[in-house]
Design a protein around this motif. Structure first.
Motif, mmCIF file in Angstrom:
data_model
loop_
_atom_site.group_PDB
_atom_site.id
_atom_site.type_symbol
_atom_site.label_atom_id
_atom_site.label_comp_id
_atom_site.label_asym_id
_atom_site.label_seq_id
_atom_site.Cartn_x
_atom_site.Cartn_y
_atom_site.Cartn_z
ATOM 1 N N GLY A 85 15.701 56.525 40.302
ATOM 2 C CA GLY A 85 16.390 55.356 39.897
ATOM 3 C C GLY A 85 17.032 55.874 38.566
ATOM 4 N N SER A 86 18.073 55.054 38.131
ATOM 5 C CA SER A 86 18.884 55.429 37.013
ATOM 6 C C SER A 86 17.949 55.052 35.642
ATOM 7 N N ASP A 87 16.788 54.428 35.602
ATOM 8 C CA ASP A 87 16.117 54.169 34.700
ATOM 9 C C ASP A 87 15.523 55.612 34.106
ATOM 10 N N LEU A 90 18.216 57.881 32.727
ATOM 11 C CA LEU A 90 18.445 57.553 31.489
ATOM 12 C C LEU A 90 17.434 57.974 30.561
ATOM 13 N N TYR A 111 21.431 46.609 27.416
ATOM 14 C CA TYR A 111 20.219 46.811 27.934
ATOM 15 C C TYR A 111 19.107 46.997 27.184
ATOM 16 N N PRO A 151 26.143 50.277 28.455
ATOM 17 C CA PRO A 151 26.565 49.877 29.920
ATOM 18 C C PRO A 151 28.218 49.376 30.034
ATOM 19 N N ALA A 155 25.718 44.646 29.780
ATOM 20 C CA ALA A 155 24.675 43.894 30.282
ATOM 21 C C ALA A 155 23.905 43.371 28.981
ATOM 22 N N ASP A 181 26.826 53.890 30.995
ATOM 23 C CA ASP A 181 25.791 53.333 31.976
ATOM 24 C C ASP A 181 26.481 52.430 33.029
ATOM 25 N N ALA A 183 25.571 50.792 35.839
ATOM 26 C CA ALA A 183 25.179 50.285 36.871
ATOM 27 C C ALA A 183 25.670 49.356 37.615
ATOM 28 N N TYR A 184 26.676 48.740 37.047
ATOM 29 C CA TYR A 184 27.327 47.486 37.824
ATOM 30 C C TYR A 184 28.847 47.891 37.819
ATOM 31 N N THR A 207 23.570 53.963 39.662
ATOM 32 C CA THR A 207 22.501 53.652 40.301
ATOM 33 C C THR A 207 22.776 52.924 41.586
ATOM 34 N N SER A 209 20.641 50.868 43.082
ATOM 35 C CA SER A 209 20.080 49.554 42.944
ATOM 36 C C SER A 209 20.737 48.501 43.043
ATOM 37 N N LYS A 210 22.025 48.203 42.785
ATOM 38 C CA LYS A 210 22.694 47.101 42.583
ATOM 39 C C LYS A 210 23.772 47.164 43.587
ATOM 40 N N ARG A 218 14.677 53.599 44.668
ATOM 41 C CA ARG A 218 14.911 54.147 43.213
ATOM 42 C C ARG A 218 15.696 55.526 43.568
ATOM 43 N N VAL A 219 16.880 55.431 43.399
ATOM 44 C CA VAL A 219 17.806 56.596 43.282
ATOM 45 C C VAL A 219 18.808 56.259 42.060
#
Ligand SMILES: *Cc1c(COP(=O)(O)O)cnc(C)c1O
Length: 353
Positions: A85-87, A90, A111, A151, A155, A181, A183-184, A207, A209-210, A218-219
């Motif tokens: 996961g990107s968490d 990070l 975030y 991000p 976010a 980041d 993510a989106y 990520t 995830s989205k 979780r990648v």
């Protein structure tokens, strides 16, 4: 508190993720999950990897996945890092690249995991206020610092910075790492991955995830010059040799092999978002310009916390942050057309009374 806890544990303020209630028939618009499932090819790949080979450890260097990502993004495998996961990516970046003498800078509205990592690792930080329009103003970052992270799109605002603006920031801070980041990014922003060629201080985090609908797998990944990637590998290999399992790697690779599905589902979400924004305007909501798979909206005559409670009574959950500056906003994930319709029906009742 317990006598058995190490001092660092007593001082932690853990991140609180959006709730995952197990109620049936819930319209869940609170954690920016993708309403469309992952590509069928991803599920096939995971099924094929579900075999006797699970007795064997996965490839600790995740070479096949790194090669896929390198090909997809037009970089070298040595410029790719992957994590659980990107968490996790990070978290490793905070430790490997952002802990220095001078404070780390990030927006005041962003975030909420960033300050949590800072406390965990003992990183000093300074929050830089978004401007009046809730946008990041790069000039406000012209100050001594040990690193910068934000991000893009931000976010929970959904507002994206153009690539040229981020490039300015990178040029102004050649001596510290700037983590973007993304993510989106696949919902309308412009990725800065191409800038890693010219900026050795840039690390881009993404990520699956989205936009790739794989929050449950979780990648996450990071892309930057090999020097930055090596720092991440050093920390990763001091912590967990196998953050990605065989199923996760197989599924992730397959996701990048189904570009048509990816494009189709991203476009559908963008289309749903634009419709949703229009409908919210009709009800009198103000909506920040979103380049993400969520929108951040407020109503001039309805309290956001009460709207969130009213939605919950109607089995719709959205995210409300009880924090300065954004108390009157709701963050609403963009669902499929049926979910958007359920949301709009409930909001119409709440707003029109
Ligand atoms: C969702 C999100 C992440 C984390 O995603 P993972 O599921 O851990 O890959 C990271 N950054 C931002 C801004 C996010 O919204």
């Amino acid at each position: 508190m317990s006598q058995f806890w190490s001092p660092v544990v007593s001082g932690l303020t853990p991140y609180v993720p959006g709730e995952q209630p197990k109620l049936p028939n819930l319209t869940k618009l609170n954690t920016n999950e993708n309403p469309y499932g992952p590509s069928p090819r991803v599920l096939d790949a995971i099924r094929s990897a579900t075999a006797d080979t699970l007795r064997l450890y996965p490839d600790p260097s995740a070479s096949a996945l790194k090669q896929t990502l390198a090909d997809y993004h037009g970089v070298d495998p040595a410029e790719v890092f992957v994590g659980n996961g990107s968490d996790e990516v990070l978290a490793l970046a905070f430790m490997a690249l952002l802990k220095h003498e001078a404070p780390l800078l990030f927006p005041d509205i962003t975030y909420s995991f960033y300050p949590v990592y800072c406390k965990l690792y003992g990183i000093e930080y300074r929050q830089v206020a978004l401007d009046r329009n809730m946008a990041i103003r790069p000039d406000d970052y012209r100050q001594a610092c040990g690193g910068i992270i934000f991000p893009n799109p931000n976010a929970p605002t959904g507002i994206a910075l153009p690539s040229a603006t981020i490039e300015m920031l990178l040029a102004q801070h050649p001596d510290v790492v700037v983590v973007v980041d993304e993510a989106y990014i696949d919902f309308g922003g412009e990725s800065v991955i191409p800038l890693i060629r010219r900026y050795p201080n840039l690390l881009v985090v993404q990520t699956l995830s989205k936009s790739r609908s794989l929050a449950g797998l979780r990648v996450g990944l990071a892309i930057g010059q090999p020097e930055l990637i090596e720092a991440l590998e050093r920390v990763k290999n001091s912590f967990n040799s196998y953050p990605l399992d065989r199923l996760a790697m197989a599924g992730a690779i397959a996701s990048y092999e189904d570009e048509a599905y990816f494009q189709k589902t991203c476009s559908a979400i963008v289309e749903n978002r634009e419709k949703l924004v229009q409908q919210l305007h009709t009800l009198g909501f103000q909506v920040l310009p979103s380049s993400a798979n969520f929108i951040f909206a407020s109503h001039p005559s309805h309290d956001a916390a009460r709207l969130a409670a009213g939605l919950r009574e109607r089995a719709i959950i959205v995210r409300h942050f009880d924090q300065p500056r954004i108390r009157q906003y709701l963050r609403i994930s963009v669902g499929n057309p049926a979910e958007c319709a359920a949301l709009m029906g409930a909001l119409a009742e709440l707003v029109r009374g």
